[in-house]
Design a protein around this motif. Structure first.
Motif, short mmCIF file in Angstrom:
data_model
loop_
_atom_site.label_atom_id
_atom_site.label_comp_id
_atom_site.label_asym_id
_atom_site.label_seq_id
_atom_site.Cartn_x
_atom_site.Cartn_y
_atom_site.Cartn_z
N SER A 125 0.80 -1.32 -0.05
CA SER A 125 0.08 -0.04 0.09
C SER A 125 1.03 1.15 -0.04
CB SER A 125 -0.89 -0.01 1.34
OG SER A 125 -1.70 -1.16 1.36
N ASN A 126 2.32 1.04 0.34
CA ASN A 126 2.94 2.23 0.54
C ASN A 126 4.10 2.55 -0.17
OD1 ASN A 126 1.75 3.67 3.05
ND2 ASN A 126 1.90 1.75 3.73
N LEU A 127 4.57 1.47 -0.99
CA LEU A 127 5.61 1.69 -1.82
C LEU A 127 5.44 2.02 -3.24
CD1 LEU A 127 7.85 -1.36 -0.42
CD2 LEU A 127 8.19 1.05 -0.07
N LYS A 128 6.07 2.72 -3.84
CA LYS A 128 5.99 3.28 -5.37
C LYS A 128 7.33 2.89 -6.16
CE LYS A 128 6.03 8.11 -4.65
NZ LYS A 128 7.12 7.88 -3.53
N SER A 129 7.36 2.92 -7.24
CA SER A 129 8.56 2.89 -8.24
C SER A 129 9.47 3.75 -7.65
CB SER A 129 8.22 2.95 -9.68
OG SER A 129 9.28 3.01 -10.30
N GLY A 130 10.65 3.34 -7.39
CA GLY A 130 11.65 4.37 -7.13
C GLY A 130 11.99 4.40 -5.63
N ASP A 131 11.07 4.02 -4.74
CA ASP A 131 11.28 4.04 -3.37
C ASP A 131 12.39 3.09 -3.08
OD1 ASP A 131 9.26 6.02 -3.15
OD2 ASP A 131 7.62 4.42 -2.30
N GLU A 132 13.05 3.32 -1.98
CA GLU A 132 14.03 2.33 -1.63
C GLU A 132 13.68 1.52 -0.09
OE1 GLU A 132 17.55 5.10 -3.54
OE2 GLU A 132 17.90 4.40 -1.48
N ILE A 133 14.10 0.28 -0.40
CA ILE A 133 14.00 -0.72 0.97
C ILE A 133 15.33 -0.92 1.30
CG2 ILE A 133 13.26 -2.81 1.83
CD1 ILE A 133 11.07 -2.87 -0.83
N ILE A 184 11.61 2.04 4.04
CA ILE A 184 11.80 0.99 4.84
C ILE A 184 13.24 0.60 5.42
CG2 ILE A 184 11.53 -1.44 5.30
CD1 ILE A 184 8.75 -1.47 3.46
N VAL A 185 13.41 0.76 6.47
CA VAL A 185 14.93 0.05 6.88
C VAL A 185 14.42 -1.19 7.63
CG1 VAL A 185 17.09 0.31 8.01
CG2 VAL A 185 15.92 2.37 7.07
N SER A 186 15.03 -2.60 7.08
CA SER A 186 14.51 -3.62 7.88
C SER A 186 15.80 -4.34 8.03
CB SER A 186 13.58 -4.33 7.10
OG SER A 186 13.13 -5.68 7.65
N VAL A 187 16.22 -4.52 9.33
CA VAL A 187 17.47 -5.20 9.77
C VAL A 187 17.49 -6.08 10.91
CG1 VAL A 187 19.70 -4.21 11.01
CG2 VAL A 187 18.24 -2.57 9.68
N SER A 188 18.36 -7.09 11.13
CA SER A 188 18.39 -8.09 11.83
C SER A 188 18.77 -7.56 13.09
CB SER A 188 18.99 -9.23 11.46
OG SER A 188 20.53 -9.01 11.10
N HIS A 189 18.29 -7.61 14.30
CA HIS A 189 18.95 -7.38 15.56
C HIS A 189 20.14 -8.10 15.86
CE1 HIS A 189 19.58 -8.01 19.81
NE2 HIS A 189 18.51 -6.75 20.09
N THR A 190 20.33 -9.47 15.57
CA THR A 190 21.33 -10.42 15.76
C THR A 190 21.62 -11.06 14.54
OG1 THR A 190 21.14 -10.18 18.24
CG2 THR A 190 22.68 -11.89 17.31
N LYS A 209 14.47 10.19 11.01
CA LYS A 209 14.79 11.73 10.42
C LYS A 209 14.32 11.58 8.98
CE LYS A 209 18.51 13.35 13.21
NZ LYS A 209 19.82 12.69 13.54
N HIS A 210 14.56 10.71 8.39
CA HIS A 210 14.18 10.73 6.76
C HIS A 210 12.74 10.05 6.71
CE1 HIS A 210 17.94 11.81 5.16
NE2 HIS A 210 18.43 11.21 6.01
N GLY A 211 11.83 9.95 7.64
CA GLY A 211 10.64 9.31 7.45
C GLY A 211 10.31 8.01 7.15
N ALA A 212 11.45 6.99 7.34
CA ALA A 212 11.36 5.62 6.90
C ALA A 212 10.81 4.82 8.32
CB ALA A 212 12.68 5.12 6.53
N ILE A 213 10.28 3.67 7.76
CA ILE A 213 9.72 2.81 8.85
C ILE A 213 10.95 2.10 9.24
CG2 ILE A 213 7.19 3.31 8.29
CD1 ILE A 213 7.39 0.12 7.67
N VAL A 214 11.20 1.23 10.38
CA VAL A 214 11.90 0.56 10.91
C VAL A 214 11.37 -0.88 11.30
CG1 VAL A 214 13.98 0.14 12.34
CG2 VAL A 214 13.38 2.51 11.83
N VAL A 215 11.71 -1.82 10.60
CA VAL A 215 11.41 -3.30 10.86
C VAL A 215 12.60 -3.96 11.37
CG1 VAL A 215 10.38 -5.17 9.94
CG2 VAL A 215 10.05 -3.12 8.94
N VAL A 216 12.39 -4.63 12.73
CA VAL A 216 13.59 -5.49 13.25
C VAL A 216 13.32 -6.99 13.09
CG1 VAL A 216 15.25 -5.64 15.25
CG2 VAL A 216 14.55 -3.46 14.49
N ASP A 217 14.09 -7.74 12.73
CA ASP A 217 14.13 -9.21 12.66
C ASP A 217 14.82 -9.48 13.83
OD1 ASP A 217 14.65 -11.81 12.54
OD2 ASP A 217 15.60 -11.79 10.54
N ALA A 218 13.94 -9.77 14.79
CA ALA A 218 14.63 -10.21 16.36
C ALA A 218 14.52 -11.77 16.43
CB ALA A 218 14.04 -9.41 17.26
N ALA A 219 14.55 -12.48 15.48
CA ALA A 219 14.50 -13.88 15.67
C ALA A 219 15.72 -14.43 16.57
CB ALA A 219 14.71 -14.68 14.44
#
Ligand code: 7TS
Length: 426
Positions: A125-133, A184-190, A209-219
């Motif tokens: 719903s929120n991503l369009k062409s040229g957006d960065e993940i 979106i910034v999606s990063v593993s915790h560990t 600061k840049h309005g990106a959402i942060v997803v954390v893979d904390a498995a």
């Protein structure tokens, strides 16, 4: 066929300075009484999945014996009891990770499904062409592939924060990659391969600061240390019950309430609706909007026993114990000839998951020889093929520790490694 050993190891006199009383903990794990190939089981694959203490096994069996019924539907006593127990786990999860509200805790099947939920529901719903993940080079496939799939459908671009030569995240270069196009910034915790623990709060601050959402893979994060979503100031956190003494088939997605409110459901069906007509449907309130169909009732209930078990030990003690054991293992591994460890050498800054290769011994052969000694380690690409390519390996061997492991297990591993070394003429 399983055999049960009566006397497995020498008694250890508990050392008051040690963070956990491992001898007592081991008594709670029925499987640790098993032998494999006539040797006591040495389980060193908790990063893949953890063994279960009797408290968790009993909680699941108790539910089926005494309180099992479908949740959120029946007015009868049994259904009300099951619903209370199911929702009780949700409260326990919220407390464990510092979530302000139980509306922000969604039960899924595992970390993989939690990340897919965000990718499909928020991403489409929120991503369009040229957006960065923005991801990193050390991600597990479950924090890569869902984003590749969404990028294909939306035209968004996937980028990866690089690693430094010491296998940690190159934060300077990584933070510079966050720009106004980053959504979106999606990063593993560990990292499940390197044991690297990433600086989530710093990454989240720059992303915000840049309005990106942060997803954390904390498995590999939530099971091994105190993880607090409010302190890290992140938007989504994904983890799996089966990696923290709980049952398989239960995962968690924490999501910031205002984001979850605005998102479309991931799956449609029973329980996630407010009303359905022949013309369409409206959605249930949070968190049930994201829990379509009959959930994994007994296992969610059993998960609470796992959380209580860990909380009783204290997450700080769990972390301290793993540092102690990792320090000992890293020290002992220095004895092995032609041995490479992929990850930081300093136990304080890493997790208790150690990937390695021994020159001239294929990791799969090593794992097979260790199995003959009753030692379970993982060998393979660990669902991190891009990272393997960066490491210049097709596979590594990996030993990972949890609350029931102690120095005996490390000693057994070291004896197994020298046995394998001799076998391959090293
Ligand atoms: N993210 C990380 C960092 C992981 O280590 C894993 C599983 C997952 C995501 C996926 O978790 P799941 O519960 O959805 O499967 N890691 C491993 C491993 O290292 N060996 O087996 C599974």
């Amino acid at each position: 066929m399983a055999t049960v050993s009566t006397k497995l190891r020498d008694p250890i006199v508990p050392d008051k300075r040690e963070a956990l009383d491992v001898q007592r903990i081991r008594d709670d794990f029925p499987v640790l009484k098993r032998t494999i190939n006539d040797k006591p089981l040495v389980y060193l694959d908790s990063a893949a999945t953890t063994q279960k203490p009797k408290q968790v096994i009993d909680a699941i069996a108790d539910n089926y014996r005494h309180n099992y019924a479908n949740v959120h539907r029946g007015v009868y006593t049994l259904s009300a009891e099951a619903t209370d127990l199911y929702e009780g786990t949700r409260s326990a999860v919220a407390t464990l990770i510092g979530a302000p509200s139980t509306k922000e805790i969604i039960f899924t099947r595992n970390t993989t499904e939690s990340i897919n939920l965000v990718a499909y529901s928020w991403g489409l719903s929120n991503l369009k062409s040229g957006d960065e993940i923005l991801l990193t080079e050390m991600e597990h496939h479950s924090n890569l592939v869902p984003w590749y799939m969404i990028a294909k459908r939306t035209g968004a671009i996937v980028r990866h924060m690089p690693l430094r030569a010491d296998y940690t995240l190159d934060l300077t270069a990584g933070l510079d990659m966050i720009n106004p196009q980053t959504k979106i910034v999606s990063v593993s915790h560990t990292s499940n391969v390197l044991g690297v623990i990433n600086p989530i709060a710093e990454i989240a601050e720059r992303a915000r600061k840049h309005g990106a959402i942060v997803v954390v893979d904390a498995a590999q994060g939530v099971p091994h240390s105190k993880v607090d979503v409010s302190q890290m100031d992140i938007d989504f956190l994904a983890f799996s019950a089966h990696k923290m003494l709980g049952p398989s088939g239960v995962g968690v997605l924490y999501g910031r309430e205002e984001l979850l409110e605005a998102m479309e459901p991931f799956m449609g069906g029973g329980d996630m609706i407010s009303s359905v007509t022949l013309d369409g449907a409206t959605w249930n309130e949070l968190p049930w909007k994201f829990e379509a169909g009959t959930p994994n009732i007994a296992d969610v209930i059993g998960f609470r026993a796992a959380i209580e078990y860990l909380e009783k030990l204290g997450m700080d003690n769990v972390r301290k114990h793993e540092i102690e054991l990792t320090e000992y293992a890293l020290e002992r591994m220095k004895e092995v000839k032609d041995f490479t460890i992929f990850g930081p050498q300093d136990a304080e800054s890493r997790a208790g998951v150690i990937s390695f290769v021994q020159e001239g011994v294929h990791p799969h052969d090593l794992a097979t020889i260790l199995d003959r000694e009753g030692i379970a380690i993982r060998a393979g690409h660990h669902c991190a093929q891009p990272l393997m390519e960066i490491l210049g390996q097709t596979a590594t061997a990996r030993a990972s520790f949890y609350v029931h492991n102690d120095r005996h297990d490390v000693d057994a591993l070291m004896a197994g490694l020298s046995c394998a070394g001799r076998f391959f003429g090293r």
